[in-house]
Design an enzyme around this catalytic site. Structure first.
Site, short mmCIF file in Angstrom:
data_model
loop_
_atom_site.label_atom_id
_atom_site.label_comp_id
_atom_site.label_asym_id
_atom_site.label_seq_id
_atom_site.Cartn_x
_atom_site.Cartn_y
_atom_site.Cartn_z
N ASP A 102 0.84 -1.20 0.00
CA ASP A 102 0.00 0.00 0.00
C ASP A 102 0.89 1.26 0.00
O ASP A 102 0.37 2.38 -0.07
CB ASP A 102 -1.02 0.00 1.15
CG ASP A 102 -0.37 0.06 2.51
OD1 ASP A 102 0.87 -0.11 2.62
OD2 ASP A 102 -1.10 0.28 3.51
N SER A 103 2.20 1.07 0.03
CA SER A 103 3.14 2.18 -0.24
C SER A 103 2.83 2.78 -1.61
O SER A 103 3.23 3.91 -1.91
CB SER A 103 4.58 1.68 -0.18
OG SER A 103 4.74 0.50 -0.93
N GLU A 111 9.35 -4.18 10.46
CA GLU A 111 9.77 -2.89 9.89
C GLU A 111 10.33 -1.96 10.96
O GLU A 111 9.69 -1.71 12.01
CB GLU A 111 8.57 -2.21 9.19
CG GLU A 111 8.95 -0.86 8.60
CD GLU A 111 7.95 -0.29 7.60
OE1 GLU A 111 6.99 -1.00 7.22
OE2 GLU A 111 8.15 0.86 7.17
N ASP A 170 -1.19 -6.17 -0.37
CA ASP A 170 -1.22 -5.50 0.93
C ASP A 170 -2.62 -4.98 1.20
O ASP A 170 -3.15 -4.17 0.42
CB ASP A 170 -0.23 -4.32 0.85
CG ASP A 170 0.36 -3.97 2.19
OD1 ASP A 170 0.06 -4.66 3.19
OD2 ASP A 170 1.17 -3.02 2.23
#
Ligand code: KIV
Length: 306
Positions: A59-60, A197, A98
Site C-alpha cells: 500500500d506504499s 519494519e 497489501d
C-alpha cells in the site's frame, strides 16, 4: 514464423512458481528470501526475470505512485487495479497483496471478503496486513478461508498517527517485549511469514530465532530471514523522503530528468523526430497521390471511383 526467445525467458521456462511452502522451506535451508514492492506490469516482469522470491503490491503505492501523503487514503479498488497489472507481469514470484487501511479492521467478515478479492480479482497468492494480537482473530478467519497471510509488526505505517510519526519501534523494553509476544501470537494465528519494519537489529534477530515462520526485514538489520525494500526508494524515483534504512541502487529520478529534458530540447529545436523515426511512402505511391491531388476535388473523385 520462428520466435526468438531471450536467454532470460528460456531460463524461466525451467523455473517453478514460488509458493508459501517454498518460502517456509527457505528458512529451514537458511536461504535468504528476497522481496520487493511492485505496482505495475513492466516492473513485475523485470522482477520475475531476475528471480525475486516475493513481489509485494504494497500500500506504499499510495505514497510512491499515487502521490498521497500517507498510505491511509489507499482504497481496495486502487490496490486491486495495481495487483492485476503485477499479476499479468509476474508468473513465478509469490505475489502478496497489501490490505489497505480499513479493509480488515472493521469486521472479520469484511476482512475475509476483501482478502478474497486480492486472490479472486487481483491474481495475488497471499495477503499482508498490519498489527499484532488485536489482528489474531481476523488472521485466523482469513487463513481458514484458504488465504495465506503475511503479518507486519514494528513500524506499521497505517498506524502512523497512533505511533506519532514514522519512527523506529521497539527500542524500549515494554514495546520490544510486546513485539516478541505479538510475533508468537501471529505465528500461532496462522501467518506464513512476518514483515518486521524499522526495529532494532538485535530484536529482529531474536524474533527470527524464536519463530518457525520466516521474518522479512525492512530497516530491521541483517539477521532476518529475508529483506524487503520499497522499489521506488531503491531505484531513487521517490525523492520526497528516504528512510535511513534504504539503500539506493540507482538514481532513476535523475535519469528521468535527463531523458525528459533531452526530449523537450530536441522537440523545441526540431531535431526529433529524425528520418530514422519516420515512416515514408514509396516514391510510386507518392507520385500517384500528387497526380490525384492535381486532378482537383479529391473527395468528389474518390467517391466517384467507389
Ligand atoms: O506497503 C509496503 O510497501 C510495505 C513494505 C514496506 C513492507 O508494507
Amino acid at each position: 514464423m520462428s520466435v526468438v526467445q531471450s536467454p532470460i525467458s528460456i531460463a524461466s521456462e525451467e523455473r517453478k512458481k514460488v509458493t508459501i511452502h517454498l518460502i517456509q522451506a527457505m528458512k529451514t535451508r537458511h536461504e535468504v528470501i528476497s522481496m520487493l514492492t511492485a505496482y505495475d506490469y513492466p516492473t513485475a516482469l523485470v522482477m520475475d526475470q531476475v528471480g525475486l522470491d516475493i513481489i509485494l503490491v504494497g500500500d506504499s503505492l499510495g505514497m510512491v505512485v499515487l502521490g498521497y501523503d500517507s498510505t491511509l487514503p489507499v482504497t481496495m479498488d486502487e490496490m486491486i487495479h495495481h495487483c492485476k497489472a503485477v499479476a499479468r507481469g509476474a508468473k513465478y514470484a509469490l505475489l502478496v497483496g497489501d490490505m489497505p487501511f480499513l479493509s480488515y479492521q472493521v469486521s472479520t467478515v469484511e476482512a475475509v471478503r476483501n482478502a478474497g478479492r486480492f486472490l479472486q480479482e487481483g491474481g495475488m497468492n497471499a495477503v499482508k496486513l498490519e498489527g499484532g494480537r488485536e489482528r489474531a482473530e481476523t488472521i485466523r478467519a482469513i487463513v481458514s478461508a484458504g488465504i495465506p497471510v503475511m503479518g507486519h509488526l514494528g513500524l506499521t505505517p497505517q498506524s502512523v498517527h497512533k505511533l506519532g510519526g514514522y519512527r523506529p519501534q521497539g527500542r524500549d523494553v515494554a514495546v520490544a517485549y510486546r513485539l516478541v509476544e505479538d510475533a508468537q501470537i501471529l505465528q500461532e494465528a496462522g501467518c506464513f511469514s512476518l514483515v518486521l519494519e524499522s526495529i532494532p537489529g538485535r530484536l529482529a534477530e531474536l524474533v527470527s530465532q524464536r519463530l518457525d515462520i520466516p521474518t522479512i526485514g525492512i530497516g530491521a538489520g541483517a539477521s532476518c530471514d529475508g529483506q524487503v525494500l520499497v522499489t521506488h526508494d531503491l531505484l531513487g524515483i521517490f525523492e520526497r523522503f528516504t528512510p535511513k534504512f534504504v539503500k539506493r541502487y540507482a538514481n532513476l529520478a535523475e535519469e528521468m530528468r535527463k531523458a525528459f529534458s533531452g526530449f523537450k530540447t530536441e522537440v523545441k529545436e526540431n531535431t526529433f523526430p529524425g528520418v530514422e523515426h519516420t515512416v515514408e511512402m514509396n516514391e510510386d505511391e507518392w507520385q500517384k497521390l500528387e497526380e490525384r491531388l492535381a486532378q482537383g476535388s479529391f473527395i468528389a473523385q474518390d467517391q466517384a471511383l467507389r
